[in-house]
Design a protein around this motif. Structure first.
Motif, mmCIF file in Angstrom:
data_model
loop_
_atom_site.group_PDB
_atom_site.id
_atom_site.type_symbol
_atom_site.label_atom_id
_atom_site.label_comp_id
_atom_site.label_asym_id
_atom_site.label_seq_id
_atom_site.Cartn_x
_atom_site.Cartn_y
_atom_site.Cartn_z
ATOM 1 N N GLY A 64 0.844 -1.190 0.000
ATOM 2 C CA GLY A 64 0.000 0.000 0.000
ATOM 3 C C GLY A 64 0.875 1.233 0.000
ATOM 4 N N VAL A 66 1.772 5.336 1.330
ATOM 5 C CA VAL A 66 2.279 5.899 2.584
ATOM 6 C C VAL A 66 1.197 5.907 3.671
ATOM 7 C CG1 VAL A 66 1.864 8.317 1.844
ATOM 8 C CG2 VAL A 66 3.625 7.846 3.530
ATOM 9 N N SER A 104 11.906 -4.202 -1.633
ATOM 10 C CA SER A 104 11.340 -2.920 -2.061
ATOM 11 C C SER A 104 12.353 -1.829 -1.741
ATOM 12 C CB SER A 104 10.056 -2.656 -1.281
ATOM 13 O OG SER A 104 9.669 -1.307 -1.419
ATOM 14 N N TYR A 133 6.346 -2.561 7.390
ATOM 15 C CA TYR A 133 6.486 -3.259 6.098
ATOM 16 C C TYR A 133 7.956 -3.549 5.811
ATOM 17 C CZ TYR A 133 6.260 -3.763 0.964
ATOM 18 O OH TYR A 133 6.371 -4.199 -0.333
ATOM 19 N N ASN A 162 9.494 2.024 -6.793
ATOM 20 C CA ASN A 162 8.037 2.229 -6.836
ATOM 21 C C ASN A 162 7.504 1.775 -8.201
ATOM 22 O OD1 ASN A 162 8.830 3.775 -4.542
ATOM 23 N ND2 ASN A 162 6.956 4.971 -4.704
ATOM 24 N N ALA A 180 -3.274 6.845 -7.302
ATOM 25 C CA ALA A 180 -4.130 7.790 -6.552
ATOM 26 C C ALA A 180 -4.319 9.070 -7.357
ATOM 27 C CB ALA A 180 -3.495 8.110 -5.195
ATOM 28 N N LYS A 184 -7.707 10.715 -8.986
ATOM 29 C CA LYS A 184 -8.145 12.058 -8.555
ATOM 30 C C LYS A 184 -8.304 12.989 -9.758
ATOM 31 C CE LYS A 184 -6.032 12.329 -3.956
ATOM 32 N NZ LYS A 184 -5.005 12.958 -3.135
ATOM 33 N N ILE A 198 -3.318 17.237 -3.717
ATOM 34 C CA ILE A 198 -2.345 16.150 -3.556
ATOM 35 C C ILE A 198 -1.748 16.254 -2.154
ATOM 36 C CG2 ILE A 198 -1.909 16.152 -6.046
ATOM 37 C CD1 ILE A 198 0.923 17.210 -5.460
ATOM 38 N N GLY A 200 0.966 16.151 1.008
ATOM 39 C CA GLY A 200 2.351 16.516 1.340
ATOM 40 C C GLY A 200 2.811 17.775 0.622
ATOM 41 N N ARG A 206 10.687 10.410 -6.184
ATOM 42 C CA ARG A 206 10.474 8.974 -6.334
ATOM 43 C C ARG A 206 10.882 8.528 -7.729
ATOM 44 N NH1 ARG A 206 9.923 9.633 -1.746
ATOM 45 N NH2 ARG A 206 8.241 9.017 -0.327
ATOM 46 N N ILE A 241 7.256 14.620 -6.587
ATOM 47 C CA ILE A 241 5.822 14.290 -6.601
ATOM 48 C C ILE A 241 5.050 15.368 -7.369
ATOM 49 C CG2 ILE A 241 3.776 13.994 -5.116
ATOM 50 C CD1 ILE A 241 5.795 11.555 -5.223
ATOM 51 N N PRO A 265 1.303 12.961 5.217
ATOM 52 C CA PRO A 265 2.753 12.709 5.285
ATOM 53 C C PRO A 265 3.455 12.725 3.923
ATOM 54 C CG PRO A 265 1.526 10.679 5.656
ATOM 55 C CD PRO A 265 0.507 11.775 5.570
ATOM 56 N N LYS A 271 14.209 8.494 -2.616
ATOM 57 C CA LYS A 271 14.710 7.107 -2.691
ATOM 58 C C LYS A 271 14.909 6.723 -4.152
ATOM 59 C CE LYS A 271 10.111 5.335 -1.559
ATOM 60 N NZ LYS A 271 9.328 4.198 -1.245
HETATM 61 O O1 GFB Z 1 3.332 6.163 -3.287
HETATM 62 P P1 GFB Z 1 3.290 6.593 -1.884
HETATM 63 O O2 GFB Z 1 1.983 6.411 -1.172
HETATM 64 O O3 GFB Z 1 4.369 5.856 -1.035
HETATM 65 O O4 GFB Z 1 3.585 8.165 -1.764
HETATM 66 P P2 GFB Z 1 5.930 6.000 -0.712
HETATM 67 C C1 GFB Z 1 4.647 8.813 -2.395
HETATM 68 C C2 GFB Z 1 4.567 10.305 -2.145
HETATM 69 O O5 GFB Z 1 3.439 10.843 -2.855
HETATM 70 C C3 GFB Z 1 4.419 10.787 -0.710
HETATM 71 C C4 GFB Z 1 2.753 11.771 -2.045
HETATM 72 O O6 GFB Z 1 5.278 11.899 -0.515
HETATM 73 C C5 GFB Z 1 2.967 11.239 -0.632
HETATM 74 O O7 GFB Z 1 2.733 12.257 0.327
HETATM 75 N N1 GFB Z 1 1.350 11.873 -2.475
HETATM 76 C C6 GFB Z 1 0.753 12.985 -2.977
HETATM 77 C C7 GFB Z 1 0.422 10.905 -2.417
HETATM 78 N N2 GFB Z 1 -0.555 12.766 -3.202
HETATM 79 C C8 GFB Z 1 -0.792 11.465 -2.877
HETATM 80 C C9 GFB Z 1 -1.963 10.661 -2.901
HETATM 81 O O8 GFB Z 1 -3.056 11.083 -3.274
HETATM 82 N N3 GFB Z 1 -1.802 9.365 -2.519
HETATM 83 C C10 GFB Z 1 -0.594 8.850 -2.113
HETATM 84 N N4 GFB Z 1 -0.522 7.568 -1.763
HETATM 85 N N5 GFB Z 1 0.529 9.628 -2.030
HETATM 86 C C11 GFB Z 1 5.583 3.539 -0.112
HETATM 87 C C12 GFB Z 1 5.829 2.720 1.120
HETATM 88 O O9 GFB Z 1 6.151 4.733 0.166
HETATM 89 O O10 GFB Z 1 6.237 3.037 -1.251
HETATM 90 C C13 GFB Z 1 5.577 1.311 0.866
HETATM 91 O O11 GFB Z 1 5.073 3.227 2.176
HETATM 92 C C14 GFB Z 1 6.150 0.813 -0.442
HETATM 93 O O12 GFB Z 1 6.048 0.575 1.933
HETATM 94 C C15 GFB Z 1 5.967 1.766 -1.585
HETATM 95 O O13 GFB Z 1 7.473 0.491 -0.315
HETATM 96 C C16 GFB Z 1 6.772 1.385 -2.815
HETATM 97 O O14 GFB Z 1 6.779 5.944 -1.929
HETATM 98 O O15 GFB Z 1 6.172 7.167 0.179
#
Ligand code: GFB
Length: 313
Positions: A64, A66, A104, A133, A162, A180, A184, A198, A200, A206, A241, A265, A271
């Motif tokens: 999933g 963040v 990952s 995780y 990712n 996501a 949206k 969005i 953060g 990423r 982002i 967050p 990364k």
């Molecule tokens: O993809 P994501 O949820 O996970 O979020 P991570 C990446 C970044 O996108 C964060 C921003 O900085 C979020 O704040 N973001 C902006 C959003 N808008 C959105 C939104 O609408 N939805 C989401 N989800 N993010 C995950 C790990 O980290 O990466 C897992 O938590 C896994 O464990 C995965 O490894 C590959 O890249 O931060």
């Protein structure tokens, strides 16, 4: 060669099965969650004793974005630990010759030198939002490494960055950022909304890889005679982002504003993986982020029209 692909209904597992079916010489075995409970060691052991695959590729995991990682840490650690332990141990117990496990990029330490090399694993503190995780996934890598060292079995891991692509989860809160944002922007365009929020600051960076590139990399790794214990799989380039949001917005054709909700967050600030090791073995990615997003949006529209969009907790 008989191969069991766990998690074949997920984004990674389904891409791996599609790739295996395009190659000759593979007899692909899969089981749904209802047919095989990967949290049950005895069930996994019994299944492998009967099927006797030569190879196991573990694409089953609770994953999933963040928010989900940060909200359901107990489920993320328990489910991933159980899947990894049961599959690795029962594979060894039943004479599986080769096991390919998935790590990952988020299991490397927060603040690791960029781009992150394979050697930086376990050299520092983890990112808090995905610590549960990450611990479970690190255990998966370490199980493979120790079984390989002690028992001489070819158990190894890939460390994907990712991912995105067909079969992704489009849940509004629990998904990763790319699906996501696609949802949206699409919903805002359909509704004629003036803006999309969005999460953060938009500043974290990423690296994104299309899941079909990952599947090709995994098949490539399965053919290496002496693969590293784990190897990074990415494209070697990252975007912020905010830049990602602008790319997705333009692919979708939304023309309003982007606003940022800084109460949500950011997660890890950066990364990006060092992919020199896998490149040196002869694999390289072939789908650019722009093309991959365009393809993914077409698939999103088809799935939506067919009532098949994945939207799970
Ligand atoms: O993809 P994501 O949820 O996970 O979020 P991570 C990446 C970044 O996108 C964060 C921003 O900085 C979020 O704040 N973001 C902006 C959003 N808008 C959105 C939104 O609408 N939805 C989401 N989800 N993010 C995950 C790990 O980290 O990466 C897992 O938590 C896994 O464990 C995965 O490894 C590959 O890249 O931060």
């Amino acid at each position: 060669m008989k191969i069991f692909v766990s998690g074949h209904r997920g984004m990674v597992g389904s891409a791996v099965v599609r790739a295996l079916k395009l190659e000759s010489g593979w007899d692909v075995v899969t089981r749904t969650r209802a047919e095989l409970d990967l949290y049950d060691q005895a069930a996994v052991d019994g299944f492998l004793a009967v099927e006797k695959p030569d190879v196991v590729l573990n694409a089953a995991a609770r994953v999933g974005g963040v928010y989900a990682n940060n909200t359901y840490p107990a489920e993320f650690i328990r489910e991933n630990l159980a899947i990894n332990l049961n599959l690795v141990h029962s594979s060894w117990n039943n004479g599986v010759k080769r096991f390919l496990n998935l790590g990952s990029s988020c299991i490397y330490p927060r603040g690791a030198p960029q781009p992150m090399k394979e050697e930086c694993l376990l050299t520092g503190t983890l990112e808090k939002t995905n610590e549960a995780y990450a611990v479970a996934k690190i255990c998966g890598l370490e199980l493979c490494r120790h079984y390989r060292n002690q028992y001489g079995v070819l158990f190894h891991s890939a460390m994907p960055t990712n991912l995105y692509g067909p079969g992704d989860n489009y849940h509004p809160e629990n998904s990763h950022v790319l699906p996501a944002l696609m949802r949206k922007f699409h919903e805002a365009k359909e509704a004629g909304a003036p803006q999309v929020t969005i999460w953060g600051t938009g500043k974290p960076r990423r690296e994104f890889l299309h899941v079909e590139d990952l599947a090709a990399a995994l098949l490539h790794l399965l053919k290496l005679e002496d693969p590293p214990d784990w190897v990074n799989v990415g494209c070697g380039k990252d975007v912020s982002i905010r830049e990602l949001a602008e790319l997705v917005m333009s692919a979708v054709g939304f023309e309003g504003k982007i606003v940022q909700d800084t109460s949500m967050p950011d997660g890890n600030p950066k990364k990006l993986m060092d992919v020199s090791r896998i490149l040196s073995t002869g694999w390289s990615p072939s789908i650019s982020l722009r093309d991959g997003i365009a393809r993914t949006y077409e698939e999103f529209l088809e799935q939506l029209a067919g009532g098949e969009l994945r939207d799970s907790r």
